[in-house]
Design a protein around this motif. Structure first.
Motif, PDB file in Angstrom:
ATOM      1  N   UNK A 289     -41.496  31.805 -33.808  1.00  0.00           N
ATOM      2  CA  UNK A 289     -42.505  31.049 -34.136  1.00  0.00           C
ATOM      3  C   UNK A 289     -43.171  31.497 -35.337  1.00  0.00           C
ATOM      4  N   UNK A 290     -42.720  32.830 -35.703  1.00  0.00           N
ATOM      5  CA  UNK A 290     -43.392  33.184 -37.154  1.00  0.00           C
ATOM      6  C   UNK A 290     -42.649  32.568 -38.072  1.00  0.00           C
ATOM      7  N   UNK A 291     -41.329  32.311 -38.015  1.00  0.00           N
ATOM      8  CA  UNK A 291     -40.451  31.711 -39.096  1.00  0.00           C
ATOM      9  C   UNK A 291     -41.093  29.917 -39.118  1.00  0.00           C
ATOM     10  N   UNK A 292     -41.410  29.633 -37.839  1.00  0.00           N
ATOM     11  CA  UNK A 292     -42.023  28.430 -37.969  1.00  0.00           C
ATOM     12  C   UNK A 292     -43.627  28.275 -38.854  1.00  0.00           C
ATOM     13  N   UNK A 293     -44.126  29.255 -38.520  1.00  0.00           N
ATOM     14  CA  UNK A 293     -45.641  29.284 -39.165  1.00  0.00           C
ATOM     15  C   UNK A 293     -45.297  29.460 -40.854  1.00  0.00           C
ATOM     16  N   UNK A 294     -44.313  30.102 -41.123  1.00  0.00           N
ATOM     17  CA  UNK A 294     -43.988  30.394 -42.533  1.00  0.00           C
ATOM     18  C   UNK A 294     -43.356  29.119 -43.331  1.00  0.00           C
ATOM     19  N   UNK A 295     -42.396  28.403 -42.181  1.00  0.00           N
ATOM     20  CA  UNK A 295     -41.742  27.272 -43.023  1.00  0.00           C
ATOM     21  C   UNK A 295     -42.731  26.198 -42.852  1.00  0.00           C
ATOM     22  N   UNK A 296     -43.807  25.948 -42.170  1.00  0.00           N
ATOM     23  CA  UNK A 296     -44.852  24.973 -42.012  1.00  0.00           C
ATOM     24  C   UNK A 296     -45.573  25.258 -43.424  1.00  0.00           C
TER      25      UNK A 296
END
Length: 196
Positions: free
Chosen positions: A4-11
């Motif tokens: 989820x942290x990678x998704x947040x950073x990606x977004x």
């Protein structure tokens, strides 16, 4: 936790490519910086857990020092630019760049050390030094120096202890777990090196 942290950073990165006003850009930059700090903390905690559990594996392989130097520069330059710090690499032009070792672990150690240098340097220069160890052929001496606040002699004895941050007054704005240098020392020692 990483997913989820990678998704947040990606977004956040995707959002940065859209039209934003000045206030939105400031908010987004804060989100990205804090997200990267959280990822760094998470990675350190996970790495230290692996080390403590004896799950470290070593598989030396051929690698290029030049590739590591370039990866470090790409990783660290945004922070250096943001803080208006000068980043340099100092090595003998005749230094052999093709080596055998653990490139990912070497990169991880150097990135951790350089990140610390950037965190605690208000102005000036961060320098990555590479040289051959003339006492032990085939070995390297890698160094990170900065024009930051420095560490007193008495505190130099404890900086590699886990969960220790010497500059508590200065550490708060930089966050961290106090695990980075402990991890660096364990990885270095496990590869037959020495960290001072």
């Amino acid at each position: 936790i990483r997913t989820p942290l990678n998704i947040i950073l990606g977004m956040a990165n995707l959002l940065a490519d859209t039209r934003l006003n000045k206030t939105q850009t400031q908010y987004l930059n804060s989100l990205r910086i804090t997200g990267r700090q959280l990822m760094e903390i998470l990675n350190n905690v996970l790495e230290f857990s692996r080390i403590d559990a004896g799950k470290l594996t070593f598989e030396p392989e051929p690698f290029s020092l030049e590739k590591i130097i370039n990866q470090l520069e790409a990783s660290i330059m945004p922070l250096c630019i943001q803080k208006k710090l000068h980043y340099t690499v100092d090595h003998d032009p005749l230094l052999v760049m093709e080596r055998i070792g653990e490139p990912l672990k070497i990169y991880q150690i150097l990135l951790n050390l350089i990140n610390n240098a950037v965190k605690f340097t208000a102005s000036g220069t961060i320098t990555l030094g590479l040289e051959d160890d003339h006492h032990t052929p085939g070995n390297l001496i890698l160094s990170v120096s900065d024009t930051g606040m420095g560490i007193s002699k008495e505190h130099q004895q404890i900086i590699f202890d886990r969960f220790t941050q010497v500059h508590d007054l200065f550490a708060r704005p930089h966050s961290g777990t106090g695990l980075g240098l402990a991890i660096c020392q364990k990885l270095t020692t496990a590869m037959g090196g020495d960290l001072q």
